[in-house]
Motif scaffolding. Structure first.
Motif, PDB file in Angstrom:
ATOM      1  N   GLY A   1      -3.157 -12.498   2.223  1.00 54.14           N
ATOM      2  CA  GLY A   1      -3.604 -13.615   2.424  1.00 54.14           C
ATOM      3  C   GLY A   1      -4.561 -14.276   1.382  1.00 54.14           C
ATOM      4  O   GLY A   1      -4.414 -13.728   0.386  1.00 54.14           O
ATOM      5  N   LEU A   2      -5.594 -15.022   2.037  1.00 49.47           N
ATOM      6  CA  LEU A   2      -6.422 -15.641   1.043  1.00 49.47           C
ATOM      7  C   LEU A   2      -7.854 -14.746   0.897  1.00 49.47           C
ATOM      8  O   LEU A   2      -8.378 -14.398   1.958  1.00 49.47           O
ATOM      9  N   VAL A   3      -8.018 -14.307  -0.313  1.00 50.37           N
ATOM     10  CA  VAL A   3      -9.305 -13.478  -0.405  1.00 50.37           C
ATOM     11  C   VAL A   3     -10.071 -14.352  -1.468  1.00 50.37           C
ATOM     12  O   VAL A   3      -9.707 -14.719  -2.503  1.00 50.37           O
ATOM     13  N   GLN A   4     -11.537 -14.106  -1.226  1.00 48.79           N
ATOM     14  CA  GLN A   4     -12.441 -14.691  -2.466  1.00 48.79           C
ATOM     15  C   GLN A   4     -12.668 -13.767  -3.413  1.00 48.79           C
ATOM     16  O   GLN A   4     -12.666 -12.640  -3.183  1.00 48.79           O
ATOM     17  N   ALA A   5     -12.762 -14.498  -4.725  1.00 45.07           N
ATOM     18  CA  ALA A   5     -12.849 -13.500  -5.694  1.00 45.07           C
ATOM     19  C   ALA A   5     -14.279 -12.524  -5.494  1.00 45.07           C
ATOM     20  O   ALA A   5     -15.336 -13.217  -4.997  1.00 45.07           O
ATOM     21  N   GLY A   6     -14.287 -11.357  -5.681  1.00 47.12           N
ATOM     22  CA  GLY A   6     -15.405 -10.572  -5.545  1.00 47.12           C
ATOM     23  C   GLY A   6     -15.399  -9.954  -4.375  1.00 47.12           C
ATOM     24  O   GLY A   6     -16.163  -8.808  -4.024  1.00 47.12           O
ATOM     25  N   GLY A   7     -14.334 -10.266  -3.556  1.00 45.53           N
ATOM     26  CA  GLY A   7     -14.289  -9.690  -2.079  1.00 45.53           C
ATOM     27  C   GLY A   7     -13.532  -8.712  -2.140  1.00 45.53           C
ATOM     28  O   GLY A   7     -12.964  -7.747  -3.156  1.00 45.53           O
ATOM     29  N   SER A   8     -13.049  -8.096  -0.905  1.00 51.53           N
ATOM     30  CA  SER A   8     -12.080  -6.928  -0.785  1.00 51.53           C
ATOM     31  C   SER A   8     -10.822  -7.271   0.103  1.00 51.53           C
ATOM     32  O   SER A   8     -11.082  -8.139   0.754  1.00 51.53           O
ATOM     33  N   LEU A   9      -9.841  -6.403  -0.107  1.00 48.63           N
ATOM     34  CA  LEU A   9      -8.665  -6.501   0.854  1.00 48.63           C
ATOM     35  C   LEU A   9      -8.277  -5.233   1.163  1.00 48.63           C
ATOM     36  O   LEU A   9      -8.465  -4.357   0.391  1.00 48.63           O
ATOM     37  N   ARG A  10      -7.507  -5.296   2.197  1.00 54.62           N
ATOM     38  CA  ARG A  10      -6.677  -3.986   2.799  1.00 54.62           C
ATOM     39  C   ARG A  10      -5.399  -4.178   3.065  1.00 54.62           C
ATOM     40  O   ARG A  10      -5.151  -5.122   3.962  1.00 54.62           O
ATOM     41  N   LEU A  11      -4.448  -3.834   2.352  1.00 49.40           N
ATOM     42  CA  LEU A  11      -3.150  -3.934   2.875  1.00 49.40           C
ATOM     43  C   LEU A  11      -2.667  -2.645   3.539  1.00 49.40           C
ATOM     44  O   LEU A  11      -3.056  -1.510   3.274  1.00 49.40           O
ATOM     45  N   SER A  12      -1.518  -2.854   4.510  1.00 50.82           N
ATOM     46  CA  SER A  12      -1.053  -1.770   5.212  1.00 50.82           C
ATOM     47  C   SER A  12       0.671  -1.892   5.040  1.00 50.82           C
ATOM     48  O   SER A  12       1.148  -2.599   5.153  1.00 50.82           O
ATOM     49  N   CYS A  13       1.055  -0.585   5.044  1.00 50.00           N
ATOM     50  CA  CYS A  13       2.504  -0.341   5.120  1.00 50.00           C
ATOM     51  C   CYS A  13       2.855   0.733   6.166  1.00 50.00           C
ATOM     52  O   CYS A  13       2.441   1.496   6.285  1.00 50.00           O
ATOM     53  N   VAL A  14       3.574   0.215   7.150  1.00 47.96           N
ATOM     54  CA  VAL A  14       4.189   1.072   8.267  1.00 47.96           C
ATOM     55  C   VAL A  14       5.703   1.350   7.827  1.00 47.96           C
ATOM     56  O   VAL A  14       6.314   0.509   7.622  1.00 47.96           O
ATOM     57  N   ALA A  15       6.014   2.564   8.358  1.00 48.02           N
ATOM     58  CA  ALA A  15       7.388   2.944   8.314  1.00 48.02           C
ATOM     59  C   ALA A  15       7.813   2.848   9.689  1.00 48.02           C
ATOM     60  O   ALA A  15       7.455   3.383  10.705  1.00 48.02           O
ATOM     61  N   ILE A  16       8.946   2.023   9.751  1.00 50.30           N
ATOM     62  CA  ILE A  16       9.626   1.698  11.081  1.00 50.30           C
ATOM     63  C   ILE A  16      11.149   2.292  11.042  1.00 50.30           C
ATOM     64  O   ILE A  16      11.657   2.447  10.161  1.00 50.30           O
ATOM     65  N   GLY A  17      11.295   2.966  12.138  1.00 52.03           N
ATOM     66  CA  GLY A  17      12.547   3.899  12.289  1.00 52.03           C
ATOM     67  C   GLY A  17      12.355   5.127  11.557  1.00 52.03           C
ATOM     68  O   GLY A  17      13.542   5.699  11.592  1.00 52.03           O
ATOM     69  N   GLY A  18      11.478   5.692  11.158  1.00 57.19           N
ATOM     70  CA  GLY A  18      11.143   6.861  10.409  1.00 57.19           C
ATOM     71  C   GLY A  18       9.822   7.115  10.013  1.00 57.19           C
ATOM     72  O   GLY A  18       9.170   6.510  10.786  1.00 57.19           O
ATOM     73  N   THR A  19       9.745   8.191   9.241  1.00 52.03           N
ATOM     74  CA  THR A  19       8.272   8.590   9.213  1.00 52.03           C
ATOM     75  C   THR A  19       8.114   8.716   7.409  1.00 52.03           C
ATOM     76  O   THR A  19       9.102   8.664   6.786  1.00 52.03           O
ATOM     77  N   PHE A  20       6.956   8.650   6.935  1.00 51.32           N
ATOM     78  CA  PHE A  20       6.747   8.788   5.478  1.00 51.32           C
ATOM     79  C   PHE A  20       6.527  10.409   5.143  1.00 51.32           C
ATOM     80  O   PHE A  20       6.275  11.061   3.931  1.00 51.32           O
ATOM     81  N   ARG A  21       7.124  11.301   6.260  1.00 49.10           N
ATOM     82  CA  ARG A  21       6.808  12.598   5.791  1.00 49.10           C
ATOM     83  C   ARG A  21       7.611  13.376   4.663  1.00 49.10           C
ATOM     84  O   ARG A  21       6.778  14.152   3.931  1.00 49.10           O
ATOM     85  N   ASP A  22       8.466  12.952   4.186  1.00 47.42           N
ATOM     86  CA  ASP A  22       9.316  13.401   3.119  1.00 47.42           C
ATOM     87  C   ASP A  22       9.310  12.471   2.071  1.00 47.42           C
ATOM     88  O   ASP A  22      10.496  12.349   1.170  1.00 47.42           O
ATOM     89  N   TYR A  23       8.606  11.358   2.055  1.00 51.95           N
ATOM     90  CA  TYR A  23       8.521  10.167   1.185  1.00 51.95           C
ATOM     91  C   TYR A  23       7.412  10.029   0.228  1.00 51.95           C
ATOM     92  O   TYR A  23       6.232  10.387   0.722  1.00 51.95           O
TER      93      TYR A  23
END
Length: 126
Positions: free
Chosen positions: A9-31
């Motif tokens: 999305g839109l973030v102001q310079a100097g600010g912070s962001l947090r992005l998330s990635c979710v695995a659907i239909g599986g897990t990140f266990r072996d990745y």
């Protein structure tokens, strides 16, 4: 496994962001999992990666000290946090993963990653 990113999305310079990635239909266990980004008129760039075990991380030299990547096996999520964002951080951010039997190593080469999310757009306003 399918990857779904969120948090852009839109973030102001100097600010912070947090992005998330979710695995659907599986897990990140072996990745191994990484974040890449592609800014306007630029090629795809490695941002940060985390190994299969979650215990080893790698960061782009240019972003050291501003980003943190983490892997939560309980929620099946890989998060990217970035502080002090700058206009040059404006980009589409992609989550990517590849299967590995190495507990710790994570590649920075996008050609090693066989699974990609659709990307999430980040705009940094000055």
């Amino acid at each position: 496994v399918q990857l779904v990113e969120s948090g852009g999305g839109l973030v102001q310079a100097g600010g912070s962001l947090r992005l998330s990635c979710v695995a659907i239909g599986g897990t990140f266990r072996d990745y191994a999992v990484a974040w890449f980004r592609q800014g306007p008129g630029k090629g795809r760039e490695f941002v940060a990666g985390v190994g299969q075990s979650g215990g080893n991380v790698r960061y782009a030299d240019s972003l050291l000290g501003r980003v943190i990547i983490s892997k939560d096996k309980l929620t099946n999520t890989v998060a990217l946090e970035m502080d002090n964002v700058k206009s040059e951080d404006t980009a589409v951010y992609y989550c990517a993963a590849y299967w590995t039997d190495s507990s710790y190593y994570v590649s920075t080469d996008p050609n090693h990653f066989g699974t990609w999310g659709q990307g999430t757009q980040v705009y940094v306003s000055s």
